[in-house]
Design a protein around this motif. Structure first.
Motif, PDB file in Angstrom:
ATOM      1  N   GLU B 151       0.836  -1.197   0.000  1.00  0.00           N
ATOM      2  CA  GLU B 151       0.000   0.000   0.000  1.00  0.00           C
ATOM      3  C   GLU B 151       0.877   1.255   0.000  1.00  0.00           C
ATOM      4  O   GLU B 151       0.664   2.180  -0.771  1.00  0.00           O
ATOM      5  N   ALA B 152       1.896   1.246   0.855  1.00  0.00           N
ATOM      6  CA  ALA B 152       2.761   2.422   0.984  1.00  0.00           C
ATOM      7  C   ALA B 152       3.537   2.686  -0.300  1.00  0.00           C
ATOM      8  O   ALA B 152       3.918   3.820  -0.590  1.00  0.00           O
ATOM      9  N   LEU B 153       3.782   1.641  -1.078  1.00  0.00           N
ATOM     10  CA  LEU B 153       4.576   1.802  -2.302  1.00  0.00           C
ATOM     11  C   LEU B 153       3.701   1.906  -3.550  1.00  0.00           C
ATOM     12  O   LEU B 153       4.216   1.941  -4.662  1.00  0.00           O
ATOM     13  N   SER B 154       2.401   1.969  -3.344  1.00  0.00           N
ATOM     14  CA  SER B 154       1.531   1.871  -4.525  1.00  0.00           C
ATOM     15  C   SER B 154       1.609   3.116  -5.406  1.00  0.00           C
ATOM     16  O   SER B 154       1.137   3.093  -6.536  1.00  0.00           O
ATOM     17  N   GLY B 155       2.243   4.177  -4.924  1.00  0.00           N
ATOM     18  CA  GLY B 155       2.433   5.340  -5.799  1.00  0.00           C
ATOM     19  C   GLY B 155       3.760   5.324  -6.520  1.00  0.00           C
ATOM     20  O   GLY B 155       4.110   6.275  -7.213  1.00  0.00           O
ATOM     21  N   ASN B 156       4.518   4.258  -6.370  1.00  0.00           N
ATOM     22  CA  ASN B 156       5.841   4.196  -7.005  1.00  0.00           C
ATOM     23  C   ASN B 156       5.792   3.335  -8.260  1.00  0.00           C
ATOM     24  O   ASN B 156       5.470   2.149  -8.212  1.00  0.00           O
ATOM     25  N   PHE B 157       6.164   3.975  -9.352  1.00  0.00           N
ATOM     26  CA  PHE B 157       6.162   3.352 -10.684  1.00  0.00           C
ATOM     27  C   PHE B 157       7.468   2.582 -10.855  1.00  0.00           C
ATOM     28  O   PHE B 157       8.539   3.166 -10.709  1.00  0.00           O
ATOM     29  N   CYS B 158       7.379   1.307 -11.159  1.00  0.00           N
ATOM     30  CA  CYS B 158       8.580   0.547 -11.523  1.00  0.00           C
ATOM     31  C   CYS B 158       8.239  -0.280 -12.735  1.00  0.00           C
ATOM     32  O   CYS B 158       7.370  -1.134 -12.690  1.00  0.00           O
ATOM     33  N   ARG B 159       8.956  -0.017 -13.800  1.00  0.00           N
ATOM     34  CA  ARG B 159       8.619  -0.655 -15.063  1.00  0.00           C
ATOM     35  C   ARG B 159       9.360  -1.965 -15.265  1.00  0.00           C
ATOM     36  O   ARG B 159       8.957  -2.796 -16.049  1.00  0.00           O
ATOM     37  N   CYS B 160      10.477  -2.131 -14.571  1.00  0.00           N
ATOM     38  CA  CYS B 160      11.240  -3.379 -14.702  1.00  0.00           C
ATOM     39  C   CYS B 160      10.574  -4.506 -13.915  1.00  0.00           C
ATOM     40  O   CYS B 160      10.951  -5.656 -14.076  1.00  0.00           O
TER      41      CYS B 160
END
Ligand code: FES
Ligand code: FES
Lengths: 763, 178
Positions: B151-160
């Protein structure tokens, strides 16, 4: 593990790890340059137009503006395949096409200047749909491409470059079939891999004709090669590579961005930096090619494919750089997954007035199979064939052959992947979950589960050439000199492991050069999963060459034969006599030992990835939830377990599996504008929506290089999308033939809302 | 106008011409203005960190509040530096990825070490933002569950798709254990 290696197959720390977690890795945009100017691009608001007049006087008077370039004051540099697209042209062919380039002392000033340029356009009719574009009377993009059909063939692949598959006897093939299906399917949603780091370049031109370019691309030599064709061979080009903040195949060729910086530096005499905004990245950089296929397939009850005929249409947008290459590779890959003696598959590459398609991982094969497997599925369904059994039966086996990208026929000498497929099916529970075509695997209220399977593999793991130097310093350190940049797979660290294994040296004593095309030898770069086999082979043979030279020097000192020598931890001794050893430095402190390694293309090995997916579909809302993924592969020998896991988990993003569920580029069919060119409207998977992923990795030794390994990273995205389409069709009990499977499409298939056809086909 | 009012007014102007904030434990007194070394009123904290102060560990991806690449800590909480104006950061305590190491010993933060141990990155471009978001979570809750981490990381985009290894890395330093 096949052999007790010291490093290979073990998790070791990536050599850039500390830099990454402390923020000190210098990506291109982090590098400081003195006297730097910043570039902006003024872009076309129209999908097709002619520039009638440009008034840049107001912009030129803005303090801090150093140069404004338009089609009128730049050299006639052209790119594309063939080279017909001018770097700055008078004719604009998509929303976002370049009208003017501005260099200024700050980004803000450059941006302000771009808003002060007055342009008068003559608006031309535009075409966005590939099938419309080839009709008589359609707007034409180039005089050179009548009917908007791009010249076939990719010159680098040679004069016989694959542009079709034609072999066998079609009448005979269809006569042998027990069922014949015909249909159309498209993978036409042109998803965008969108690495977080935007495309960019910094260039410094020095008179009369030298340019140094700092790039964030996968292979600086490919940049040099590409630009040399465009700038002319009299321009001396140096490229310096930086770590790449994600590429997924897109940052193989960035000639426009690099040429913009070069032209502005040439005009100002100062270094110029250009970094695209995310909006430009999405709207004016690289999309996946659009793919549509119409095919007729003959099949027997036992799953033998007797004939395939049809046409594959590849949409490339406003120009093509690599689409011919993708098409050739895709045609090769479809043969690797489908054993069939009779083919008549023709192709066309079509240009339309949208942002261009270009190189993306999956490189043609993903695009073709996402359209082809749904058509094959209809034949399998009629014969009540299990798609897993079909895939296993039809995937290439040792001794069978295929036409590869250069048009030559190759005999496959790799392993049989059936075991990896079986292990994957077992882990997934395929036998328990597969209930037949259009049958859900489970249902609960309005929820239906469904399963699907896809496969992909390519013979590109041994494509193109690689060279490497391995330099030994006799005090006991080693430097790998390579032009490779780190683009996220951890391969630069893997080569250090391979060299460490060959020279039996602690990894801390092995260094790796900065990446450039000035000193480092040629490398085509980490594309097509070639990193492990092709590039690895060059690094290994350079290390072996260096070791041989070292032993030649040591042999007389030790009074032994070269063949009898060994080295461990910087000491040399005759086998079995470690007590009589000398350090490397005994061969002389004042010498450089330089080993050279080269890999030449080998198209006789292929990798294989089978992906099983399970989805849950809410038949009330149409929402598709990916629940479970199993990737099954055999890599011969794992080099780095966590690195490999990362690559396989990558199956979701960068226009992989998610391009079947929610990722797409949406173009307004009246204005040609991309409506979701930002990270809010372009949908991406978040941490809170992760499915379970299980990776089954076998290690059956493969005859590649001394570590008997091959790469699979590139293909991880490819089998998933068609598997999703299959799974959702099974879940809801009706065929879907368009990507992505949005709630709207699912509900339309269930006859709950009216459908809006726009990106696919019909069977 | 009396002398005192003029003095007061001048003082206000000179105060208004600076913004003082703490970055990675160091007080920075930044001039506001149009010169290259100064902070424009329109500059985002991201721009100031990267371009004015040379702290390029914080990454720019979308410049639009959508991807989390530019996450830094403000008074211990995660914020998006591309959506924050520097002139509004007066008196705030900012920590960037460069400031996460132990300030006395230079040792890596256990979270950074855990990212290394779990190879919780591929291209690494999203990693500073992810580490800062995770750090903010751990500041608030030293024993998060896996769901809370996601939940805390759900705003972080990681494409790899480093997500899986990231979750393991964060859970490994959660005091509650994995
Ligand atoms: S760069 Fe700040 S949220 Fe994307
Ligand atoms: S590691 Fe590359 S985007 Fe996250």
């Amino acid at each position: 593990m096949n052999e007790p290696y010291r490093y290979i197959g073990k998790a070791t720390q990536r050599n850039d790890a500390v830099g990454i977690v402390t923020g000190t890795v210098q990506y291109l945009n982090d590098v400081k340059f003195k006297n730097l100017l910043y570039a902006k691009v003024l872009r076309s608001p129209h999908p097709h137009a002619l520039i009638k007049n440009i008034d840049k006087s107001k912009a030129e008077n803005l303090k801090g503006v150093k140069a404004i370039l338009t089609w009128e004051n730049v050299p006639d540099w052209k790119g594309g395949t063939p080279g017909v697209t001018r770097i700055l042209g008078r004719r604009l062919r998509f929303v976002g096409d370049v009208v003017a380039l501005i260099a200024a002392t700050s980004e803000e000033i450059a941006k302000e200047a771009s808003s002060l340029i007055d342009v008068e356009y003559e608006i031309l009719p535009a075409v966005f749909d590939e099938e419309e574009a080839v009709k008589p009377g359609a707007p034409q993009l180039y005089d050179e491409f009548p009917g908007n059909i791009v010249t076939p063939g990719f010159p680098i692949f040679g004069p016989k470059c694959l542009t079709a598959i034609a072999m066998g006897d079609m009448d005979k093939g269809f006569a042998e079939a027990e069922v014949i299906v015909e249909g159309t399917c498209g993978y036409a949603n042109i998803p965008n891999p969108i690495p977080p780091e935007p495309p960019g370049a910094v260039a410094l031109w020095e008179e009369p004709s030298r340019v140094t370019i700092w790039v964030s691309n996968q292979a600086p030599h490919v940049d040099r090669m590409t630009l040399s064709e465009i700038f002319g061979h009299e321009v001396e080009i140096f490229t310096h590579g930086h770590p790449v903040g994600g590429s997924f195949g897109t940052k193989i060729i960035t000639w426009q961005v690099q040429a913009f910086a070069t032209l502005l530096s040439r005009a100002t005499g100062r270094p110029v930096k250009i970094i695209y905004t995310k909006e430009e990245h999405i709207a004016a950089f690289v999309l996946r090619p659009s793919s549509k296929m119409h095919a007729r397939v003959g099949m027997k009850k036992d799953g033998t494919v007797t004939a395939v005929s049809g046409k594959w249409l590849v949409g490339t947008g406003h120009y093509s750089m690599t689409s011919q290459a993708q098409l050739a590779v895709g045609l090769g890959e479809v043969q690797i997954m489908t054993r069939c003696a009779n083919w008549d598959l023709q192709t066309d590459i079509i240009c339309t007035n949208r942002n261009a398609s270009g190189s993306v991982r999956g490189f043609g094969g993903q695009e073709l199979k996402c359209a082809f497997i749904p058509i094959l599925s209809r034949a399998m369904a009629q014969l009540n064939l299990d798609p897993f059994e079909f895939i296993k039966k039809n995937y290439i086996k040792p001794g069978e052959g295929y036409f590869w990208r250069d048009g030559n026929w190759y005999i496959y000498r790799g392993i049989d992947y059936s075991e990896a497929m079986d292990k994957g099916a077992e882990r997934f529970g395929w036998k328990e979950k597969w209930r037949g075509w259009l049958q859900p695997s489970a249902q609960k209220g309005s929820l239906r589960s469904g399963v699907g399977v896809g496969v992909h593999g390519n013979a590109d793991i041994g494509e193109d050439t690689s060279e490497a130097y391995v330099r030994l310093s006799t005090e006991g350190t080693v430097t790998l000199i390579t032009s490779l940049t780190e683009h996220g797979t951890g391969q630069r660290s893997n080569y250090v492991k391979m060299i460490g294994e060959v020279l039996q040296l602690p990894l801390e004593r092995i260094f790796i050069s900065a990446s450039d095309s000035v000193i480092a030898p040629f490398d085509f770069g980490p594309v097509g999963s070639r990193g492990t086999y092709a590039i690895g082979s060059a690094a290994i043979s350079a290390a072996e060459d260096a070791k041989r030279q070292l032993f030649q020097l040591a042999a007389p000192i030790l009074g032994a034969n070269v063949e009898d020598l060994e080295t461990v931890d910087g000491l040399i001794f005759a086998k079995g006599k470690p007590e009589q050893c000398i350090p490397w430095i005994a061969t002389g402190h004042d010498r450089t030992i330089m080993g050279y390694g080269r890999f030449d293309p080998d198209y006789t090995l292929a990798n294989c990835m089978t992906t099983f997916v399970e989805v849950e579909v809410d038949t009330e809302t149409g929402k598709v939830t990916l629940q479970n993924v199993v990737n099954a592969t055999d890599v011969g020998q794992i080099i780095d377990p966590p690195g490999l896991e990362g690559q396989l988990n990558g199956c979701l993003g960068s226009s992989g599996i998610d391009s079947a569920i929610f990722e797409e580029t949406i173009i307004d069919p009246t204005t040609g504008h991309i409506l979701n060119a930002n990270l809010i409207d372009y949908k991406w998977r978040t941490f809170s929506e992760l499915p379970e992923i299980d990776n089954v990795v076998l290690e059956t030794p493969i005859s590649s290089h001394r570590f008997r390994a091959i790469g699979v990273g590139e293909v991880a995205t490819s089998p998933g999308p068609s598997a999703i389409l299959m799974a959702v069709s099974n879940a809801i009990g009706t065929w879907l033939h368009e990507y992505p499977v949005t709630p709207e499409r699912v509900l339309a298939a269930l006859n709950k809302v009216k459908s809006q056809e726009h990106a696919g086909g019909a069977l | 106008m009396s002398d005192i009012t003029v003095r007061e007014k001048n003082k206000k102007i000179s105060q208004a011409k600076r913004v003082t904030l703490i970055i990675n434990g160091e007080q920075r007194n930044l001039e506001i203005g149009h010169l290259p070394h100064q902070v424009e009123t329109t500059h985002t904290l991201l721009h100031t960190l990267r371009e004015t102060l040379g702290l390029t560990g914080t990454k720019l991806t979308c410049d639009n509040g959508a991807c989390g690449s530019c996450t830094v800590l403000m008074d211990g909480k995660a914020i998006l530096s591309c959506m924050t104006l520097t002139v509004e950061c007066g008196g705030k305590d900012i920590t960037t990825i460069e400031g996460l190491k132990d300030r006395d010993t230079g040792a890596l933060d256990p979270l950074q070490q855990s990212f290394i141990d779990h190879t919780a990155f591929q291209c690494g471009f999203c990693t500073p933002g992810i580490i800062m978001s995770a750090k903010a979570l751990l500041n608030e809750n030293s024993t998060p569950t896996e769901v809370q981490v996601k939940e805390a990381l759900s705003g972080n985009f990681c494409r790899c798709i480093s997500h899986y290894q990231v979750v393991r890395a964060v859970m490994a330093v959660s005091e509650g254990g994995a």
